[in-house]
Design a protein around this motif. Sequence first.
Motif, PDB file in Angstrom:
ATOM      1  N   THR A  80      10.472  22.614 -41.292  1.00  0.00           N
ATOM      2  CA  THR A  80       9.532  22.957 -42.275  1.00  0.00           C
ATOM      3  C   THR A  80       8.223  22.128 -42.331  1.00  0.00           C
TER       4      THR A  80
ATOM      5  N   ARG B 158      18.901  22.907 -54.122  1.00  0.00           N
ATOM      6  CA  ARG B 158      18.659  24.120 -53.885  1.00  0.00           C
ATOM      7  C   ARG B 158      19.400  24.636 -52.560  1.00  0.00           C
TER       8      ARG B 158
ATOM      9  N   GLY C 127       9.780  31.248 -45.190  1.00  0.00           N
ATOM     10  CA  GLY C 127      10.170  32.173 -46.328  1.00  0.00           C
ATOM     11  C   GLY C 127      11.485  32.969 -45.685  1.00  0.00           C
ATOM     12  N   GLY C 128      12.210  33.440 -46.715  1.00  0.00           N
ATOM     13  CA  GLY C 128      13.407  34.079 -46.774  1.00  0.00           C
ATOM     14  C   GLY C 128      14.481  33.531 -45.849  1.00  0.00           C
ATOM     15  N   THR C 129      14.616  32.338 -46.130  1.00  0.00           N
ATOM     16  CA  THR C 129      15.722  31.594 -45.208  1.00  0.00           C
ATOM     17  C   THR C 129      17.073  32.216 -45.775  1.00  0.00           C
ATOM     18  N   ARG C 130      17.305  32.097 -46.884  1.00  0.00           N
ATOM     19  CA  ARG C 130      18.446  32.519 -47.747  1.00  0.00           C
ATOM     20  C   ARG C 130      19.002  34.044 -47.409  1.00  0.00           C
TER      21      ARG C 130
ATOM     22  N   TYR D 109       6.365  32.367 -45.943  1.00  0.00           N
ATOM     23  CA  TYR D 109       6.255  31.453 -46.945  1.00  0.00           C
ATOM     24  C   TYR D 109       4.930  31.605 -47.772  1.00  0.00           C
TER      25      TYR D 109
HETATM   26  N1  UDP Z   1      10.489  25.488 -48.084  1.00  0.00           N
HETATM   27  C1  UDP Z   1       9.891  24.169 -47.600  1.00  0.00           C
HETATM   28  N2  UDP Z   1      10.860  23.128 -47.705  1.00  0.00           N
HETATM   29  C2  UDP Z   1      11.680  23.038 -48.710  1.00  0.00           C
HETATM   30  C3  UDP Z   1      12.068  24.336 -49.427  1.00  0.00           C
HETATM   31  C4  UDP Z   1      11.412  25.496 -48.838  1.00  0.00           C
HETATM   32  O1  UDP Z   1       9.070  24.133 -46.572  1.00  0.00           O
HETATM   33  O2  UDP Z   1      12.377  22.078 -48.966  1.00  0.00           O
HETATM   34  C5  UDP Z   1       9.701  26.722 -47.767  1.00  0.00           C
HETATM   35  C6  UDP Z   1      10.408  27.366 -46.524  1.00  0.00           C
HETATM   36  O3  UDP Z   1       9.327  28.026 -45.774  1.00  0.00           O
HETATM   37  C7  UDP Z   1      11.065  28.451 -47.091  1.00  0.00           C
HETATM   38  C8  UDP Z   1      10.270  28.842 -48.446  1.00  0.00           C
HETATM   39  O4  UDP Z   1       9.550  27.447 -48.592  1.00  0.00           O
HETATM   40  O5  UDP Z   1      11.438  29.594 -46.466  1.00  0.00           O
HETATM   41  C9  UDP Z   1      10.577  29.479 -49.611  1.00  0.00           C
HETATM   42  O6  UDP Z   1      11.780  28.717 -49.980  1.00  0.00           O
HETATM   43  P1  UDP Z   1      12.794  29.335 -51.042  1.00  0.00           P
HETATM   44  O7  UDP Z   1      13.283  28.033 -51.883  1.00  0.00           O
HETATM   45  O8  UDP Z   1      12.323  30.316 -51.802  1.00  0.00           O
HETATM   46  O9  UDP Z   1      13.996  30.050 -50.242  1.00  0.00           O
HETATM   47  P2  UDP Z   1      14.013  31.097 -49.198  1.00  0.00           P
HETATM   48  O10 UDP Z   1      12.662  31.940 -49.321  1.00  0.00           O
HETATM   49  O11 UDP Z   1      13.721  30.217 -47.733  1.00  0.00           O
HETATM   50  O12 UDP Z   1      15.351  31.684 -49.382  1.00  0.00           O
END
Ligand code: UDP
Length: 247
Positions: A71, A87, A124-127, A178
Amino acid sequence: MNRIDNRQNDELRNVKITRNYLMHPDGSVLIEVGNTKVICTAMVEERVPPFLKGTGKGWVSAEYSMLPGSTITRKSRDINKLKIDGRSQEIQRLIGRSLRSVVDLGVIGERTIWIDCDVIQADGGTRTASITGAFVAMADAFKGLIDKKMIEKMPIKAFVSAVSVGLSGGEKILDLCYEEDSAADVDMNIVMTNKGEFVEVQGSGEEATFSQGEFMDLVSLATSGCQKLYNIQREALGEEISGEIGK
Ligand code: UDP
Protein backbone atom coordinates in the motif's frame (compact mmCIF):
# COMPACT_ATOMS: atom_id res chain seq x y z
CA MET A 1 -16.12 11.03 -18.32
CA ASN A 2 -12.39 10.61 -18.62
CA ARG A 3 -11.22 7.84 -16.37
CA ILE A 4 -7.74 8.02 -14.86
CA ASP A 5 -6.44 5.26 -17.12
CA ASN A 6 -8.61 6.24 -20.11
CA ARG A 7 -10.88 3.22 -19.76
CA GLN A 8 -14.50 3.18 -20.86
CA ASN A 9 -16.94 3.22 -17.95
CA ASP A 10 -17.81 -0.43 -18.58
CA GLU A 11 -14.24 -1.60 -19.12
CA LEU A 12 -12.31 -3.88 -16.78
CA ARG A 13 -8.63 -3.30 -16.12
CA ASN A 14 -6.31 -5.84 -17.75
CA VAL A 15 -6.70 -9.13 -15.95
CA LYS A 16 -3.97 -11.75 -15.92
CA ILE A 17 -4.13 -15.04 -14.05
CA THR A 18 -0.88 -17.00 -13.70
CA ARG A 19 -1.53 -20.55 -12.49
CA ASN A 20 0.90 -22.74 -10.54
CA TYR A 21 2.65 -19.63 -9.32
CA LEU A 22 4.13 -21.27 -6.24
CA MET A 23 5.66 -24.69 -5.82
CA HIS A 24 4.18 -26.03 -2.57
CA PRO A 25 0.44 -25.29 -2.44
CA ASP A 26 -2.11 -27.62 -4.05
CA GLY A 27 -3.31 -24.66 -6.11
CA SER A 28 -1.74 -21.23 -6.50
CA VAL A 29 -2.23 -18.24 -8.74
CA LEU A 30 -0.98 -14.73 -9.15
CA ILE A 31 -3.91 -12.58 -10.21
CA GLU A 32 -3.21 -9.15 -11.62
CA VAL A 33 -6.09 -6.74 -12.12
CA GLY A 34 -4.41 -3.63 -13.45
CA ASN A 35 -1.89 -2.72 -10.76
CA THR A 36 -3.58 -4.80 -8.07
CA LYS A 37 -1.68 -8.05 -7.53
CA VAL A 38 -2.74 -10.86 -5.22
CA ILE A 39 -1.20 -14.26 -4.62
CA CYS A 40 -3.97 -16.78 -3.94
CA THR A 41 -3.16 -20.26 -2.67
CA ALA A 42 -5.28 -23.29 -1.84
CA MET A 43 -3.98 -26.00 0.48
CA VAL A 44 -5.72 -29.14 1.64
CA GLU A 45 -5.80 -30.16 5.29
CA GLU A 46 -7.08 -33.59 6.26
CA ARG A 47 -9.37 -32.40 9.04
CA VAL A 48 -12.40 -30.19 9.59
CA PRO A 49 -13.47 -27.69 12.27
CA PRO A 50 -15.08 -29.38 15.32
CA PHE A 51 -18.64 -28.56 14.24
CA LEU A 52 -18.22 -30.71 11.12
CA LYS A 53 -16.60 -33.77 12.71
CA GLY A 54 -18.54 -36.91 11.93
CA THR A 55 -20.75 -35.22 9.33
CA GLY A 56 -18.81 -36.41 6.27
CA LYS A 57 -18.69 -32.83 5.05
CA GLY A 58 -15.71 -30.61 4.37
CA TRP A 59 -15.03 -26.91 4.68
CA VAL A 60 -13.47 -24.04 2.74
CA SER A 61 -11.85 -21.34 4.86
CA ALA A 62 -10.09 -18.17 3.75
CA GLU A 63 -7.52 -15.76 5.12
CA TYR A 64 -6.58 -12.36 3.63
CA SER A 65 -3.70 -10.06 4.25
CA MET A 66 -1.85 -7.12 2.74
CA LEU A 67 1.94 -7.03 2.69
CA PRO A 68 3.48 -3.98 4.41
CA GLY A 69 4.79 -2.75 1.07
CA SER A 70 1.57 -3.35 -0.86
CA THR A 71 0.00 0.00 0.00
CA ILE A 72 1.02 3.67 -0.36
CA THR A 73 1.59 4.00 3.37
CA ARG A 74 3.13 0.94 5.02
CA LYS A 75 0.54 -1.56 6.25
CA SER A 76 1.55 -2.89 9.64
CA ARG A 77 1.88 -6.67 9.88
CA ASP A 78 -0.88 -8.44 11.81
CA ILE A 79 1.79 -9.95 14.00
CA ASN A 80 2.35 -6.49 15.50
CA LYS A 81 -1.23 -6.35 16.75
CA LEU A 82 -3.21 -8.51 19.09
CA LYS A 83 -5.59 -9.56 16.32
CA ILE A 84 -6.12 -8.92 12.63
CA ASP A 85 -7.85 -5.68 11.72
CA GLY A 86 -11.61 -5.55 11.16
CA ARG A 87 -11.29 -4.85 7.44
CA SER A 88 -9.16 -7.95 6.81
CA GLN A 89 -11.51 -10.01 8.93
CA GLU A 90 -14.53 -8.83 6.95
CA ILE A 91 -12.74 -9.50 3.67
CA GLN A 92 -11.56 -12.99 4.53
CA ARG A 93 -15.03 -13.99 5.66
CA LEU A 94 -16.43 -12.66 2.37
CA ILE A 95 -13.87 -14.70 0.41
CA GLY A 96 -14.73 -17.85 2.39
CA ARG A 97 -18.48 -17.40 1.95
CA SER A 98 -18.10 -16.67 -1.75
CA LEU A 99 -16.09 -19.82 -2.45
CA ARG A 100 -18.21 -22.07 -0.23
CA SER A 101 -21.33 -20.94 -2.06
CA VAL A 102 -20.24 -22.88 -5.15
CA VAL A 103 -18.73 -25.96 -3.50
CA ASP A 104 -20.61 -29.15 -2.68
CA LEU A 105 -19.10 -29.69 0.75
CA GLY A 106 -20.49 -33.23 0.87
CA VAL A 107 -18.28 -34.27 -2.05
CA ILE A 108 -14.99 -33.14 -0.51
CA GLY A 109 -15.25 -35.32 2.58
CA GLU A 110 -13.93 -34.33 5.99
CA ARG A 111 -11.11 -32.06 4.86
CA THR A 112 -10.56 -28.32 4.82
CA ILE A 113 -9.42 -26.29 1.84
CA TRP A 114 -7.42 -23.35 3.18
CA ILE A 115 -7.46 -20.35 0.90
CA ASP A 116 -4.86 -17.65 1.48
CA CYS A 117 -5.03 -14.36 -0.35
CA ASP A 118 -1.98 -12.18 0.09
CA VAL A 119 -2.05 -8.78 -1.51
CA ILE A 120 1.41 -7.88 -2.78
CA GLN A 121 0.29 -4.65 -4.46
CA ALA A 122 -2.97 -2.81 -3.75
CA ASP A 123 -4.61 -0.45 -6.19
CA GLY A 124 -8.30 -0.96 -5.36
CA GLY A 125 -10.41 -4.08 -5.70
CA THR A 126 -8.20 -6.37 -3.67
CA ARG A 127 -11.14 -8.34 -2.23
CA THR A 128 -12.72 -8.86 -5.63
CA ALA A 129 -9.38 -9.87 -7.22
CA SER A 130 -8.87 -12.26 -4.29
CA ILE A 131 -12.19 -14.01 -4.93
CA THR A 132 -11.65 -14.26 -8.70
CA GLY A 133 -8.09 -15.58 -8.28
CA ALA A 134 -8.77 -17.85 -5.31
CA PHE A 135 -11.50 -19.58 -7.29
CA VAL A 136 -8.90 -20.71 -9.84
CA ALA A 137 -6.46 -21.84 -7.13
CA MET A 138 -9.27 -23.80 -5.46
CA ALA A 139 -10.25 -25.52 -8.72
CA ASP A 140 -6.62 -26.61 -9.17
CA ALA A 141 -6.51 -27.98 -5.62
CA PHE A 142 -9.69 -30.02 -6.25
CA LYS A 143 -8.26 -31.34 -9.51
CA GLY A 144 -5.26 -32.55 -7.50
CA LEU A 145 -7.59 -34.41 -5.11
CA ILE A 146 -9.40 -36.01 -8.06
CA ASP A 147 -6.10 -37.10 -9.64
CA LYS A 148 -5.03 -38.66 -6.33
CA LYS A 149 -8.45 -40.39 -6.22
CA MET A 150 -9.19 -38.76 -2.87
CA ILE A 151 -12.49 -37.37 -4.16
CA GLU A 152 -14.76 -38.79 -6.82
CA LYS A 153 -15.67 -35.72 -8.81
CA MET A 154 -15.22 -31.98 -9.15
CA PRO A 155 -17.15 -30.53 -6.20
CA ILE A 156 -17.49 -27.06 -7.77
CA LYS A 157 -21.06 -26.36 -8.93
CA ALA A 158 -20.41 -23.05 -10.72
CA PHE A 159 -17.74 -20.46 -11.37
CA VAL A 160 -17.63 -17.51 -9.00
CA SER A 161 -16.01 -14.15 -9.65
CA ALA A 162 -16.25 -10.65 -8.22
CA VAL A 163 -15.92 -7.07 -9.34
CA SER A 164 -16.35 -3.57 -7.98
CA VAL A 165 -18.64 -0.91 -9.43
CA GLY A 166 -19.15 2.65 -8.36
CA LEU A 167 -20.88 5.93 -8.87
CA SER A 168 -18.57 8.85 -9.37
CA GLY A 169 -19.72 12.32 -10.44
CA GLY A 170 -22.95 10.77 -11.73
CA GLU A 171 -21.10 8.20 -13.85
CA LYS A 172 -21.39 4.47 -13.31
CA ILE A 173 -17.99 2.84 -13.52
CA LEU A 174 -16.70 -0.73 -13.49
CA ASP A 175 -13.64 -2.07 -11.63
CA LEU A 176 -12.40 0.94 -9.70
CA CYS A 177 -8.72 1.58 -9.10
CA TYR A 178 -7.68 3.13 -5.79
CA GLU A 179 -7.84 6.72 -7.01
CA GLU A 180 -11.35 6.17 -8.37
CA ASP A 181 -12.41 4.21 -5.28
CA SER A 182 -11.30 6.95 -2.92
CA ALA A 183 -13.22 9.60 -4.87
CA ALA A 184 -16.41 7.57 -5.53
CA ASP A 185 -19.76 8.56 -4.06
CA VAL A 186 -21.02 4.99 -4.09
CA ASP A 187 -18.88 1.89 -3.94
CA MET A 188 -20.14 -1.67 -4.47
CA ASN A 189 -18.57 -5.10 -4.56
CA ILE A 190 -20.56 -7.81 -6.28
CA VAL A 191 -19.91 -11.54 -6.23
CA MET A 192 -21.66 -13.62 -8.90
CA THR A 193 -21.72 -17.07 -10.43
CA ASN A 194 -21.36 -17.73 -14.14
CA LYS A 195 -25.08 -18.56 -14.13
CA GLY A 196 -25.75 -14.88 -13.41
CA GLU A 197 -26.82 -15.54 -9.83
CA PHE A 198 -25.74 -13.36 -6.94
CA VAL A 199 -23.61 -14.62 -4.10
CA GLU A 200 -23.07 -11.36 -2.28
CA VAL A 201 -23.71 -7.66 -2.83
CA GLN A 202 -21.88 -5.11 -0.69
CA GLY A 203 -22.74 -1.52 -1.44
CA SER A 204 -22.43 1.72 0.40
CA GLY A 205 -23.15 5.31 -0.38
CA GLU A 206 -20.39 6.77 1.73
CA GLU A 207 -20.57 10.26 0.27
CA ALA A 208 -24.12 10.12 -1.10
CA THR A 209 -27.28 8.08 -1.16
CA PHE A 210 -28.29 6.22 -4.31
CA SER A 211 -31.57 5.42 -5.99
CA GLN A 212 -33.07 2.07 -6.89
CA GLY A 213 -32.48 2.86 -10.59
CA GLU A 214 -28.80 3.59 -9.95
CA PHE A 215 -28.53 0.42 -7.92
CA MET A 216 -30.01 -1.61 -10.79
CA ASP A 217 -27.66 -0.01 -13.31
CA LEU A 218 -24.65 -0.75 -11.13
CA VAL A 219 -25.78 -4.35 -10.77
CA SER A 220 -26.05 -4.70 -14.58
CA LEU A 221 -22.58 -3.22 -14.99
CA ALA A 222 -21.19 -5.70 -12.46
CA THR A 223 -23.00 -8.56 -14.21
CA SER A 224 -21.20 -7.77 -17.48
CA GLY A 225 -17.88 -7.50 -15.62
CA CYS A 226 -18.31 -10.85 -13.85
CA GLN A 227 -19.20 -12.50 -17.15
CA LYS A 228 -15.89 -11.31 -18.61
CA LEU A 229 -14.03 -12.49 -15.53
CA TYR A 230 -15.66 -15.89 -15.79
CA ASN A 231 -14.37 -16.20 -19.35
CA ILE A 232 -10.86 -15.29 -18.17
CA GLN A 233 -11.06 -17.88 -15.37
CA ARG A 234 -12.31 -20.47 -17.81
CA GLU A 235 -9.47 -19.79 -20.21
CA ALA A 236 -6.90 -19.85 -17.39
CA LEU A 237 -8.14 -23.24 -16.16
CA GLY A 238 -8.39 -24.79 -19.58
CA GLU A 239 -11.13 -27.09 -20.81
CA GLU A 240 -9.96 -30.14 -18.85
CA ILE A 241 -10.82 -28.52 -15.50
CA SER A 242 -13.44 -25.97 -16.65
CA GLY A 243 -15.43 -28.73 -18.35
CA GLU A 244 -15.78 -30.53 -15.01
CA ILE A 245 -17.20 -27.51 -13.18
CA GLY A 246 -20.96 -27.58 -12.74
CA LYS A 247 -21.34 -31.07 -14.21
N1 UDP B 1 -6.05 0.62 1.02
C1 UDP B 1 -4.84 0.95 1.60
N2 UDP B 1 -4.62 0.59 2.90
C2 UDP B 1 -5.55 -0.04 3.65
C3 UDP B 1 -6.78 -0.35 3.06
C4 UDP B 1 -7.00 -0.01 1.74
O1 UDP B 1 -3.96 1.51 0.96
O2 UDP B 1 -5.31 -0.33 4.82
C5 UDP B 1 -6.28 0.97 -0.40
C6 UDP B 1 -5.91 -0.18 -1.31
O3 UDP B 1 -5.42 0.32 -2.56
C7 UDP B 1 -7.22 -0.87 -1.52
C8 UDP B 1 -8.13 0.36 -1.62
O4 UDP B 1 -7.64 1.25 -0.63
O5 UDP B 1 -7.23 -1.67 -2.65
C9 UDP B 1 -9.59 0.10 -1.42
O6 UDP B 1 -9.78 -0.49 -0.18
P1 UDP B 1 -11.14 -1.21 0.23
O7 UDP B 1 -11.15 -1.34 1.72
O8 UDP B 1 -12.28 -0.57 -0.45
O9 UDP B 1 -10.96 -2.71 -0.34
P2 UDP B 1 -10.65 -3.30 -1.79
O10 UDP B 1 -11.22 -2.34 -2.81
O11 UDP B 1 -9.16 -3.43 -1.91
O12 UDP B 1 -11.34 -4.62 -1.79
